[in-house]
Write a protein that holds these residues in place. Structure first.
Motif, PDB file in Angstrom:
ATOM      1  N   PRO A  10      -5.399  41.935   8.350  1.00  0.00           N
ATOM      2  CA  PRO A  10      -6.217  40.964   9.084  1.00  0.00           C
ATOM      3  C   PRO A  10      -6.717  39.850   8.181  1.00  0.00           C
ATOM      4  O   PRO A  10      -6.840  40.010   6.955  1.00  0.00           O
ATOM      5  CB  PRO A  10      -7.372  41.811   9.625  1.00  0.00           C
ATOM      6  CG  PRO A  10      -6.852  43.208   9.654  1.00  0.00           C
ATOM      7  CD  PRO A  10      -5.910  43.312   8.496  1.00  0.00           C
ATOM      8  N   ALA A  11      -7.017  38.708   8.778  1.00  0.00           N
ATOM      9  CA  ALA A  11      -7.430  37.537   8.006  1.00  0.00           C
ATOM     10  C   ALA A  11      -8.781  37.732   7.334  1.00  0.00           C
ATOM     11  O   ALA A  11      -9.086  37.042   6.359  1.00  0.00           O
ATOM     12  CB  ALA A  11      -7.470  36.302   8.919  1.00  0.00           C
ATOM     13  N   GLU A 100     -10.781  37.334  15.333  1.00  0.00           N
ATOM     14  CA  GLU A 100     -11.822  36.662  16.108  1.00  0.00           C
ATOM     15  C   GLU A 100     -12.874  37.663  16.590  1.00  0.00           C
ATOM     16  O   GLU A 100     -14.069  37.346  16.619  1.00  0.00           O
ATOM     17  CB  GLU A 100     -11.192  35.938  17.289  1.00  0.00           C
ATOM     18  CG  GLU A 100     -10.274  34.787  16.887  1.00  0.00           C
ATOM     19  CD  GLU A 100      -9.584  34.150  18.066  1.00  0.00           C
ATOM     20  OE1 GLU A 100      -9.732  34.695  19.193  1.00  0.00           O
ATOM     21  OE2 GLU A 100      -8.901  33.130  17.882  1.00  0.00           O
ATOM     22  N   ALA A 101     -12.429  38.861  16.957  1.00  0.00           N
ATOM     23  CA  ALA A 101     -13.390  39.886  17.377  1.00  0.00           C
ATOM     24  C   ALA A 101     -14.294  40.277  16.209  1.00  0.00           C
ATOM     25  O   ALA A 101     -15.496  40.507  16.391  1.00  0.00           O
ATOM     26  CB  ALA A 101     -12.650  41.116  17.906  1.00  0.00           C
ATOM     27  N   LEU A 107     -21.158  38.059  13.296  1.00  0.00           N
ATOM     28  CA  LEU A 107     -22.233  37.129  13.622  1.00  0.00           C
ATOM     29  C   LEU A 107     -23.410  37.858  14.252  1.00  0.00           C
ATOM     30  O   LEU A 107     -24.573  37.626  13.904  1.00  0.00           O
ATOM     31  CB  LEU A 107     -21.708  36.040  14.558  1.00  0.00           C
ATOM     32  CG  LEU A 107     -22.716  35.009  15.054  1.00  0.00           C
ATOM     33  CD1 LEU A 107     -23.320  34.243  13.889  1.00  0.00           C
ATOM     34  CD2 LEU A 107     -22.045  34.044  16.035  1.00  0.00           C
ATOM     35  N   ARG A 108     -23.125  38.784  15.160  1.00  0.00           N
ATOM     36  CA  ARG A 108     -24.186  39.534  15.832  1.00  0.00           C
ATOM     37  C   ARG A 108     -24.948  40.418  14.852  1.00  0.00           C
ATOM     38  O   ARG A 108     -26.195  40.463  14.854  1.00  0.00           O
ATOM     39  CB  ARG A 108     -23.578  40.397  16.945  1.00  0.00           C
ATOM     40  CG  ARG A 108     -24.579  41.227  17.726  1.00  0.00           C
ATOM     41  CD  ARG A 108     -23.887  41.994  18.827  1.00  0.00           C
ATOM     42  NE  ARG A 108     -23.080  43.069  18.310  1.00  0.00           N
ATOM     43  CZ  ARG A 108     -23.513  44.326  18.118  1.00  0.00           C
ATOM     44  NH1 ARG A 108     -24.769  44.636  18.408  1.00  0.00           N
ATOM     45  NH2 ARG A 108     -22.708  45.258  17.672  1.00  0.00           N
ATOM     46  N   VAL A 109     -24.229  41.128  13.978  1.00  0.00           N
ATOM     47  CA  VAL A 109     -24.871  42.081  13.065  1.00  0.00           C
ATOM     48  C   VAL A 109     -25.633  41.358  11.965  1.00  0.00           C
ATOM     49  O   VAL A 109     -26.767  41.719  11.628  1.00  0.00           O
ATOM     50  CB  VAL A 109     -23.813  43.026  12.480  1.00  0.00           C
ATOM     51  CG1 VAL A 109     -24.456  43.977  11.480  1.00  0.00           C
ATOM     52  CG2 VAL A 109     -23.140  43.819  13.589  1.00  0.00           C
ATOM     53  N   LEU A 110     -25.029  40.321  11.380  1.00  0.00           N
ATOM     54  CA  LEU A 110     -25.690  39.611  10.280  1.00  0.00           C
ATOM     55  C   LEU A 110     -26.968  38.929  10.760  1.00  0.00           C
ATOM     56  O   LEU A 110     -27.941  38.823  10.005  1.00  0.00           O
ATOM     57  CB  LEU A 110     -24.737  38.589   9.663  1.00  0.00           C
ATOM     58  CG  LEU A 110     -23.544  39.168   8.895  1.00  0.00           C
ATOM     59  CD1 LEU A 110     -22.656  38.052   8.379  1.00  0.00           C
ATOM     60  CD2 LEU A 110     -24.017  40.046   7.743  1.00  0.00           C
ATOM     61  N   GLN A 264     -21.899  40.558  26.290  1.00  0.00           N
ATOM     62  CA  GLN A 264     -21.001  39.508  25.813  1.00  0.00           C
ATOM     63  C   GLN A 264     -19.761  40.063  25.137  1.00  0.00           C
ATOM     64  O   GLN A 264     -18.902  39.295  24.712  1.00  0.00           O
ATOM     65  CB  GLN A 264     -21.718  38.595  24.806  1.00  0.00           C
ATOM     66  CG  GLN A 264     -23.063  38.082  25.261  1.00  0.00           C
ATOM     67  CD  GLN A 264     -23.015  37.407  26.616  1.00  0.00           C
ATOM     68  OE1 GLN A 264     -22.241  36.494  26.837  1.00  0.00           O
ATOM     69  NE2 GLN A 264     -23.836  37.880  27.535  1.00  0.00           N
ATOM     70  N   ILE A 265     -19.645  41.380  24.981  1.00  0.00           N
ATOM     71  CA  ILE A 265     -18.508  41.957  24.270  1.00  0.00           C
ATOM     72  C   ILE A 265     -17.233  41.651  25.036  1.00  0.00           C
ATOM     73  O   ILE A 265     -17.120  41.922  26.214  1.00  0.00           O
ATOM     74  CB  ILE A 265     -18.685  43.477  24.111  1.00  0.00           C
ATOM     75  CG1 ILE A 265     -19.923  43.757  23.264  1.00  0.00           C
ATOM     76  CG2 ILE A 265     -17.443  44.104  23.492  1.00  0.00           C
ATOM     77  CD1 ILE A 265     -20.231  45.227  23.125  1.00  0.00           C
ATOM     78  N   GLY A 266     -16.245  41.092  24.346  1.00  0.00           N
ATOM     79  CA  GLY A 266     -14.976  40.736  24.964  1.00  0.00           C
ATOM     80  C   GLY A 266     -14.611  39.316  24.639  1.00  0.00           C
ATOM     81  O   GLY A 266     -15.441  38.511  24.226  1.00  0.00           O
ATOM     82  N   PRO A 267     -13.307  38.949  24.815  1.00  0.00           N
ATOM     83  CA  PRO A 267     -12.880  37.598  24.470  1.00  0.00           C
ATOM     84  C   PRO A 267     -13.444  36.531  25.361  1.00  0.00           C
ATOM     85  O   PRO A 267     -13.584  35.388  24.974  1.00  0.00           O
ATOM     86  CB  PRO A 267     -11.352  37.674  24.614  1.00  0.00           C
ATOM     87  CG  PRO A 267     -11.134  38.769  25.610  1.00  0.00           C
ATOM     88  CD  PRO A 267     -12.221  39.770  25.347  1.00  0.00           C
ATOM     89  N   ARG A 268     -13.813  36.891  26.607  1.00  0.00           N
ATOM     90  CA  ARG A 268     -14.344  35.897  27.527  1.00  0.00           C
ATOM     91  C   ARG A 268     -15.333  36.569  28.457  1.00  0.00           C
ATOM     92  O   ARG A 268     -15.075  37.638  28.996  1.00  0.00           O
ATOM     93  CB  ARG A 268     -13.205  35.273  28.336  1.00  0.00           C
ATOM     94  CG  ARG A 268     -13.699  34.199  29.304  1.00  0.00           C
ATOM     95  CD  ARG A 268     -12.556  33.646  30.126  1.00  0.00           C
ATOM     96  NE  ARG A 268     -13.007  32.647  31.078  1.00  0.00           N
ATOM     97  CZ  ARG A 268     -12.231  32.091  32.007  1.00  0.00           C
ATOM     98  NH1 ARG A 268     -10.976  32.442  32.077  1.00  0.00           N
ATOM     99  NH2 ARG A 268     -12.708  31.204  32.841  1.00  0.00           N
ATOM    100  N   VAL A 269     -16.455  35.987  28.656  1.00  0.00           N
ATOM    101  CA  VAL A 269     -17.478  36.539  29.531  1.00  0.00           C
ATOM    102  C   VAL A 269     -17.541  35.700  30.794  1.00  0.00           C
ATOM    103  O   VAL A 269     -17.768  34.502  30.726  1.00  0.00           O
ATOM    104  CB  VAL A 269     -18.857  36.553  28.845  1.00  0.00           C
ATOM    105  CG1 VAL A 269     -19.904  37.127  29.768  1.00  0.00           C
ATOM    106  CG2 VAL A 269     -18.786  37.376  27.572  1.00  0.00           C
ATOM    107  N   THR A 270     -17.327  36.344  31.941  1.00  0.00           N
ATOM    108  CA  THR A 270     -17.319  35.597  33.191  1.00  0.00           C
ATOM    109  C   THR A 270     -18.663  35.622  33.888  1.00  0.00           C
ATOM    110  O   THR A 270     -18.794  35.088  34.977  1.00  0.00           O
ATOM    111  CB  THR A 270     -16.254  36.179  34.143  1.00  0.00           C
ATOM    112  OG1 THR A 270     -16.525  37.570  34.330  1.00  0.00           O
ATOM    113  CG2 THR A 270     -14.870  36.015  33.539  1.00  0.00           C
TER     114      THR A 270
END
Length: 367
Positions: A10-11, A100-101, A107-110, A264-270
């Motif tokens: 992974p990157a 990306e995940a 971001l959330r944890v930091l 918000q977990i997931g690639p897109r939140v509807t």
């Protein structure tokens, strides 16, 4: 004939860890890695030794084991000439969904770890870790639940560190982690702005901190900019010397924020949370949108809490607790007078606390 087998990682994996895995798992020599990287062999040797010394950290050790098992299957049977591709070797590589995940979770944890007195507690043989914050008077508050895979990645990147590993290891954020948080926040804001402008705007400039923008007049930041507005308000004192927001009100706001982040977990939140900011509106899903991958129970809890607060109170709770907007910005956007937002926010938190107490009483009555 040269072996064409390629091992990819992974990157988010640091360059030093990539080369360590290429040497120990894929069998590439130090000189071969140095030729590919265009540097001296001693540079590669120092990087490999540094990673090896960090394996005393349980999270770092498990992260390297997991990467070896996942991305180097059967590497021991491959020849030493097989190429190893990583971020350092392929500058045009596009981050995949896994990368990306990881950025979203980091971001959330930091953000949570930047709060005063916050640490990441990791127990042996547990699949989850927790972020806890010292709330004073010997009590602690759980502010986030973290998957151990994410915690391992943060430790491997040297964004968190543990001074005394044990059965329950406590990790704190490093200066490297704080710098990475600033960059992650800037990247998230840039992506959001690009999506809002439908890609018609020019590429946004990279985010610069105040110290980078004006090195001649560095300013010491006392508290992290990513800290929750509730934490900052809880430090203020009223006329009697008592905290403006007591710990129970802060916990109510943090509980709303935790459910909001789980949703918000997931690639897109509807889920359309912005409709809560309009009087008489309610959240909902887009008619032709795919099913959201976030926690449906968390979304239901957030929707129920905001509906119970009603217009006005739900607006300020959503902005300050979930969107982490400052009070001045919230007052400006909602057209309120200066210094009135903190009073409305406290009323909203009191109502929110009562809501959660009622929910707890209902749960006790079942069965």
């Amino acid at each position: 004939m040269e072996n064409s087998t390629a091992f990819t990682v992974p990157a988010w994996v640091p360059e030093g860890a990539q080369r360590y895995l290429a040497h120990t798992e894929a069998g590439r020599s130090i000189r071969d890695l140095a030729r590919s990287a265009g540097c001296h062999a001693s540079t590669i040797l120092r990087q490999i030794r540094r990673i090896e010394m960090r394996r005393d950290d349980p999270l770092v050790d498990k992260a390297l084991q997991s990467l070896a098992e996942t991305h180097f299957p059967g590497a021991g049977n491959e020849t030493a000439s097989g190429p190893f591709f990583g971020v350092g070797d392929d500058p045009h590589r596009i981050p995949n969904a896994e990368d990306e995940a990881f950025e979203r979770e980091a971001l959330r944890v930091l953000r949570r770890l930047c709060e005063t007195g916050a640490v990441l507690a990791v127990a042996e043989d547990m699949e989850k870790a927790v972020v806890v914050r010292d709330s004073g008077e010997g009590s602690t508050t759980r502010t986030a639940v973290v998957d151990c895979k994410t915690a391992q990645a943060l430790a491997l990147k040297d964004w968190i560190v543990c001074d005394n590993p044990g059965r329950v290891s406590r990790y704190r954020i490093t200066q490297t982690g704080r710098t990475a948080l600033s960059q992650l926040i800037a990247d998230a804001e840039n992506r959001a702005r690009t999506q809002t402008e439908y890609g018609m705007a020019e590429a946004p400039a990279k985010f610069k901190t105040r110290n980078q923008a004006d090195e001649k007049r560095p300013r010491r930041i006392r508290y992290c900019a990513a800290e929750s507005p509730l934490i900052a308000l809880s430090r203020r004192r009223d006329r009697d010397g008592k905290p403006f927001l007591d710990e129970s009100l802060v916990r109510a706001g943090e509980r709303l924020r935790e459910d909001f982040e789980l949703a918000q977990i997931g690639p897109r939140v509807t889920q359309n949370w912005d409709r809560f900011l309009t009087a008489g509106g309610c959240a909902g899903f887009e008619g032709d949108a795919p099913v959201a991958r976030g926690s449906s129970e968390a979304r239901d809890r957030v929707a129920l809490a905001l509906s119970d607060l009603g217009p006005g109170l739900s607006d300020v709770a959503l902005r300050c607790c979930c969107y982490l907007e400052g009070l001045e910005l919230a007052e400006k956007r909602m057209g309120w007078s200066a210094r009135s937002g903190k009073i409305v926010l406290r009323i909203a938190l009191q109502r929110l606390k009562r809501h959660y107490e009622k929910q707890a009483e209902c749960d006790r009555l079942i069965g």
